[in-house]
Motif scaffolding. Structure first.
Motif, PDB file in Angstrom:
ATOM      1  N   ASP A 246      33.270  45.915 -17.582  1.00 13.51           N
ATOM      2  CA  ASP A 246      34.104  44.836 -17.037  1.00 13.51           C
ATOM      3  C   ASP A 246      33.903  44.675 -15.531  1.00 13.51           C
ATOM      4  OD1 ASP A 246      35.216  47.232 -16.272  1.00 13.51           O
ATOM      5  OD2 ASP A 246      37.294  46.609 -16.592  1.00 13.51           O
ATOM      6  N   GLY A 247      32.783  45.196 -15.037  1.00 16.72           N
ATOM      7  CA  GLY A 247      32.541  45.219 -13.602  1.00 16.72           C
ATOM      8  C   GLY A 247      32.163  43.869 -13.031  1.00 16.72           C
ATOM      9  N   ARG A 248      32.183  43.802 -11.715  1.00 14.30           N
ATOM     10  CA  ARG A 248      31.846  42.585 -10.987  1.00 14.30           C
ATOM     11  C   ARG A 248      30.739  42.886  -9.969  1.00 14.30           C
ATOM     12  NH1 ARG A 248      34.641  40.850 -14.555  1.00 14.30           N
ATOM     13  NH2 ARG A 248      36.383  39.347 -14.370  1.00 14.30           N
ATOM     14  N   VAL A 249      29.905  41.887  -9.740  1.00 13.88           N
ATOM     15  CA  VAL A 249      28.938  41.912  -8.644  1.00 13.88           C
ATOM     16  C   VAL A 249      29.389  40.859  -7.648  1.00 13.88           C
ATOM     17  CG1 VAL A 249      26.549  41.554  -7.940  1.00 13.88           C
ATOM     18  CG2 VAL A 249      27.049  42.732 -10.100  1.00 13.88           C
ATOM     19  N   LEU A 250      29.591  41.277  -6.405  1.00 12.72           N
ATOM     20  CA  LEU A 250      30.153  40.412  -5.361  1.00 12.72           C
ATOM     21  C   LEU A 250      29.100  40.166  -4.294  1.00 12.72           C
ATOM     22  CD1 LEU A 250      33.523  42.351  -4.924  1.00 12.72           C
ATOM     23  CD2 LEU A 250      33.034  40.483  -6.530  1.00 12.72           C
ATOM     24  N   ILE A 251      28.771  38.914  -4.087  1.00 12.59           N
ATOM     25  CA  ILE A 251      27.788  38.533  -3.071  1.00 12.59           C
ATOM     26  C   ILE A 251      28.533  37.879  -1.907  1.00 12.59           C
ATOM     27  CG2 ILE A 251      25.777  37.115  -2.549  1.00 12.59           C
ATOM     28  CD1 ILE A 251      24.996  37.330  -5.507  1.00 12.59           C
ATOM     29  N   LEU A 252      28.465  38.522  -0.760  1.00 12.42           N
ATOM     30  CA  LEU A 252      29.148  38.034   0.443  1.00 12.42           C
ATOM     31  C   LEU A 252      28.086  37.575   1.434  1.00 12.42           C
ATOM     32  CD1 LEU A 252      31.753  37.750   2.173  1.00 12.42           C
ATOM     33  CD2 LEU A 252      31.403  40.126   2.886  1.00 12.42           C
ATOM     34  N   GLU A 253      27.954  36.270   1.591  1.00 11.70           N
ATOM     35  CA  GLU A 253      26.918  35.726   2.461  1.00 11.70           C
ATOM     36  C   GLU A 253      27.290  34.319   2.901  1.00 11.70           C
ATOM     37  OE1 GLU A 253      22.888  35.701   1.091  1.00 11.70           O
ATOM     38  OE2 GLU A 253      22.793  37.874   0.837  1.00 11.70           O
ATOM     39  N   ALA A 254      26.555  33.840   3.892  1.00  8.94           N
ATOM     40  CA  ALA A 254      26.575  32.408   4.177  1.00  8.94           C
ATOM     41  C   ALA A 254      25.874  31.697   3.021  1.00  8.94           C
ATOM     42  CB  ALA A 254      25.856  32.117   5.485  1.00  8.94           C
ATOM     43  N   VAL A 255      26.441  30.598   2.571  1.00  3.30           N
ATOM     44  CA  VAL A 255      25.868  29.837   1.459  1.00  3.30           C
ATOM     45  C   VAL A 255      25.314  28.533   1.998  1.00  3.30           C
ATOM     46  CG1 VAL A 255      26.377  28.629  -0.699  1.00  3.30           C
ATOM     47  CG2 VAL A 255      27.361  30.892  -0.263  1.00  3.30           C
ATOM     48  N   ARG A 256      24.085  28.268   1.668  1.00  2.00           N
ATOM     49  CA  ARG A 256      23.434  27.062   2.185  1.00  2.00           C
ATOM     50  C   ARG A 256      24.145  25.813   1.677  1.00  2.00           C
ATOM     51  NH1 ARG A 256      17.082  25.296   1.714  1.00  2.00           N
ATOM     52  NH2 ARG A 256      17.184  23.694   3.341  1.00  2.00           N
ATOM     53  N   GLY A 257      24.376  24.886   2.598  1.00  2.00           N
ATOM     54  CA  GLY A 257      25.086  23.672   2.258  1.00  2.00           C
ATOM     55  C   GLY A 257      26.587  23.829   2.288  1.00  2.00           C
ATOM     56  N   ARG A 258      27.048  25.047   2.609  1.00  2.00           N
ATOM     57  CA  ARG A 258      28.478  25.306   2.609  1.00  2.00           C
ATOM     58  C   ARG A 258      28.923  26.033   3.879  1.00  2.00           C
ATOM     59  NH1 ARG A 258      31.697  26.369  -2.858  1.00  2.00           N
ATOM     60  NH2 ARG A 258      33.763  26.912  -2.061  1.00  2.00           N
ATOM     61  N   MET A 259      28.220  27.108   4.228  1.00  2.00           N
ATOM     62  CA  MET A 259      28.604  27.898   5.387  1.00  2.00           C
ATOM     63  C   MET A 259      27.445  28.178   6.344  1.00  2.00           C
ATOM     64  SD  MET A 259      31.811  28.807   5.429  1.00  2.00           S
ATOM     65  CE  MET A 259      33.252  28.794   4.363  1.00  2.00           C
ATOM     66  N   SER A 260      26.215  28.010   5.920  1.00  2.00           N
ATOM     67  CA  SER A 260      25.082  28.449   6.717  1.00  2.00           C
ATOM     68  C   SER A 260      24.718  27.441   7.797  1.00  2.00           C
ATOM     69  CB  SER A 260      23.866  28.687   5.810  1.00  2.00           C
ATOM     70  OG  SER A 260      23.391  27.468   5.267  1.00  2.00           O
ATOM     71  N   THR A 261      23.892  27.897   8.743  1.00  2.00           N
ATOM     72  CA  THR A 261      23.354  27.020   9.775  1.00  2.00           C
ATOM     73  C   THR A 261      21.842  26.953   9.613  1.00  2.00           C
ATOM     74  OG1 THR A 261      23.024  28.796  11.388  1.00  2.00           O
ATOM     75  CG2 THR A 261      25.184  27.721  11.363  1.00  2.00           C
ATOM     76  N   THR A 262      21.260  25.826   9.985  1.00  2.00           N
ATOM     77  CA  THR A 262      19.822  25.662   9.818  1.00  2.00           C
ATOM     78  C   THR A 262      19.034  26.644  10.683  1.00  2.00           C
ATOM     79  OG1 THR A 262      19.908  23.867  11.450  1.00  2.00           O
ATOM     80  CG2 THR A 262      19.980  23.242   9.126  1.00  2.00           C
ATOM     81  N   ALA A 263      19.544  26.976  11.876  1.00  2.00           N
ATOM     82  CA  ALA A 263      18.847  27.924  12.739  1.00  2.00           C
ATOM     83  C   ALA A 263      18.778  29.307  12.098  1.00  2.00           C
ATOM     84  CB  ALA A 263      19.542  28.007  14.099  1.00  2.00           C
ATOM     85  N   PHE A 264      19.892  29.726  11.499  1.00  2.00           N
ATOM     86  CA  PHE A 264      19.907  31.048  10.863  1.00  2.00           C
ATOM     87  C   PHE A 264      19.047  31.047   9.603  1.00  2.00           C
ATOM     88  CE2 PHE A 264      21.973  34.885   9.069  1.00  2.00           C
ATOM     89  CZ  PHE A 264      21.835  35.695  10.186  1.00  2.00           C
ATOM     90  N   ASP A 265      19.022  29.924   8.892  1.00  2.00           N
ATOM     91  CA  ASP A 265      18.141  29.805   7.725  1.00  2.00           C
ATOM     92  C   ASP A 265      16.694  30.081   8.135  1.00  2.00           C
ATOM     93  OD1 ASP A 265      20.276  29.092   6.173  1.00  2.00           O
ATOM     94  OD2 ASP A 265      19.765  26.977   6.040  1.00  2.00           O
ATOM     95  N   LEU A 266      16.260  29.453   9.213  1.00  2.00           N
ATOM     96  CA  LEU A 266      14.896  29.650   9.685  1.00  2.00           C
ATOM     97  C   LEU A 266      14.649  31.092  10.110  1.00  2.00           C
ATOM     98  CD1 LEU A 266      13.775  26.576  11.851  1.00  2.00           C
ATOM     99  CD2 LEU A 266      12.741  27.428   9.737  1.00  2.00           C
ATOM    100  N   ALA A 267      15.641  31.709  10.745  1.00  3.71           N
ATOM    101  CA  ALA A 267      15.494  33.096  11.179  1.00  3.71           C
ATOM    102  C   ALA A 267      15.269  34.019   9.985  1.00  3.71           C
ATOM    103  CB  ALA A 267      16.717  33.535  11.976  1.00  3.71           C
ATOM    104  N   MET A 268      16.053  33.844   8.935  1.00  2.00           N
ATOM    105  CA  MET A 268      15.878  34.667   7.740  1.00  2.00           C
ATOM    106  C   MET A 268      14.483  34.500   7.155  1.00  2.00           C
ATOM    107  SD  MET A 268      18.680  36.389   7.292  1.00  2.00           S
ATOM    108  CE  MET A 268      18.568  36.505   9.066  1.00  2.00           C
ATOM    109  N   PHE A 269      13.987  33.276   7.230  1.00  6.01           N
ATOM    110  CA  PHE A 269      12.684  32.974   6.641  1.00  6.01           C
ATOM    111  C   PHE A 269      11.543  33.568   7.454  1.00  6.01           C
ATOM    112  CE2 PHE A 269       9.133  29.902   5.889  1.00  6.01           C
ATOM    113  CZ  PHE A 269       8.935  30.208   4.547  1.00  6.01           C
ATOM    114  N   VAL A 270      11.552  33.349   8.770  1.00  5.43           N
ATOM    115  CA  VAL A 270      10.418  33.775   9.577  1.00  5.43           C
ATOM    116  C   VAL A 270      10.403  35.286   9.799  1.00  5.43           C
ATOM    117  CG1 VAL A 270      11.453  33.533  11.884  1.00  5.43           C
ATOM    118  CG2 VAL A 270       9.028  33.074  11.571  1.00  5.43           C
ATOM    119  N   ILE A 271      11.578  35.917   9.786  1.00 10.67           N
ATOM    120  CA  ILE A 271      11.629  37.369   9.990  1.00 10.67           C
ATOM    121  C   ILE A 271      11.408  38.125   8.685  1.00 10.67           C
ATOM    122  CG2 ILE A 271      13.085  39.305  10.740  1.00 10.67           C
ATOM    123  CD1 ILE A 271      14.521  37.287  12.605  1.00 10.67           C
TER     124      ILE A 271
END
Length: 312
Positions: A246-271
């Motif tokens: 009966d367990g749960r998996v919890l994902i805590l993150e910025a969600v694209r289109g909801r909480m994220s920023t385009t600059a941080f999106d690029l940072a995650m990608f290039v790094i």
């Protein structure tokens, strides 16, 4: 780059007491001409002021001092984890055209290998994670019902900052952090300092290996955005196989289109070759491991919590 070099040379701290360019050049073993040009530009930016006594740090420039408490030193210093990683942006064209991380191309090793080779970088990265959560932890703890879980495993939970805050607010919950050394040792030290060592412990391990089994919740806080889909699948598979029926998996993150920023999106990608994902992308990843989305909760101005349950 002027700000990065200023922080790397320690100028904001040093120039709390005025000094001339020539004096500083001797002290820092720097080019007198080059240093004077940098100091003049920092004055144009408002970081420094110039008087008869020399250059000195302004109130605005104080935000770049090491004791400012805002994490900017880590993000700007060229020899620290944050500033070093952002140098990968010079390889942005490579990342955009190939889908590969710029970090490995620029430094000759991927980000995580770099941390493994250099303990200082790992400690700086851990501190960077603490800084990122510092302001948002209270709403994260308050805006979700963590107390309904008797046990939580914080997968890749750093030095225990997030788990400690959750346990402080929920006295009947116990928890474990799964981390590599020496970060696991730092988490156990934090738990002891907070008086939580009877309810919390850190165990050494990787989230690509089997996790402690049978917990009611497996938390991935700012983890999946560091990885491409293949690695994200491996991490989710370990969480799904370890969770109680009966367990749960919890994902805590910025969600694209909801909480994220385009600059941080690029940072995650290039790094990392990772990215912020949309809710539907998380659903697709999780479904491959028998996990179904239950709720999406906006827990802070920066992050959502996606709760998944086991369906098979």
């Amino acid at each position: 780059m002027a700000l990065r070099v200023a922080v790397t040379l320690g100028l904001p701290d040093r120039l709390r007491e005025p000094a001339t360019a020539d004096h500083l050049a001797t002290e820092l073993e720097a080019s007198p001409v080059g240093l004077e040009l940098l100091l003049s530009h920092l004055t144009t930016l408002g970081i420094l002021d110039s008087t008869d006594e020399g250059f000195h740090t302004t109130d605005f420039g104080e935000t770049l001092c090491t004791d400012a408490g805002n994490g900017l030193t880590n993000f700007l210093h060229l020899d620290m984890a944050g500033g070093r990683s952002e140098m990968a942006f010079v390889e942005l064209r490579h990342s955009v055209t190939t889908g590969e991380p710029g970090y490995a191309r620029h430094f000759g090793a991927d980000f995580w290998t770099d941390l493994d080779r250099n303990r200082d970088l790992r400690e700086q990265f851990d501190q960077q994670m603490v800084q990122r959560f510092q302001q948002t932890l209270p709403p994260i703890v308050a805006n979700y019902d963590w107390g309904r879980f008797a046990s939580i495993v914080d997968v890749g939970g750093g030095n225990g900052t997030v788990l400690a805050a959750i346990l402080d607010a929920n006295e009947k919950t116990t928890g474990k952090v799964v981390e590599l050394e020496p970060t696991a040792a730092a988490a156990n030290k934090r738990f002891a300092e907070r008086g939580l060592d009877s309810r919390a412990e850190a165990v050494e391990g990787s989230f690509f290996d089997p996790l402690p089994a049978g917990a009611q919740a497996y938390l991935l806080a700012d983890i999946l955005h560091d990885w491409d889909d293949d690695h994200a699948h491996r991490i989710l598979a370990r969480c799904a196989e370890a969770a109680a029926p009966d367990g749960r998996v919890l994902i805590l993150e910025a969600v694209r289109g909801r909480m994220s920023t385009t600059a941080f999106d690029l940072a995650m990608f290039v790094i990392f070759a990772g990215r912020e994902r949309r809710v539907e992308e998380f659903e697709t990843l999780a479904a491959a491991h028998g996990l179904a989305l239950v709720t999406v909760t906006d827990v802070s101005d920066e992050r959502c919590l996606l709760e998944f349950r086991r369906v098979s």
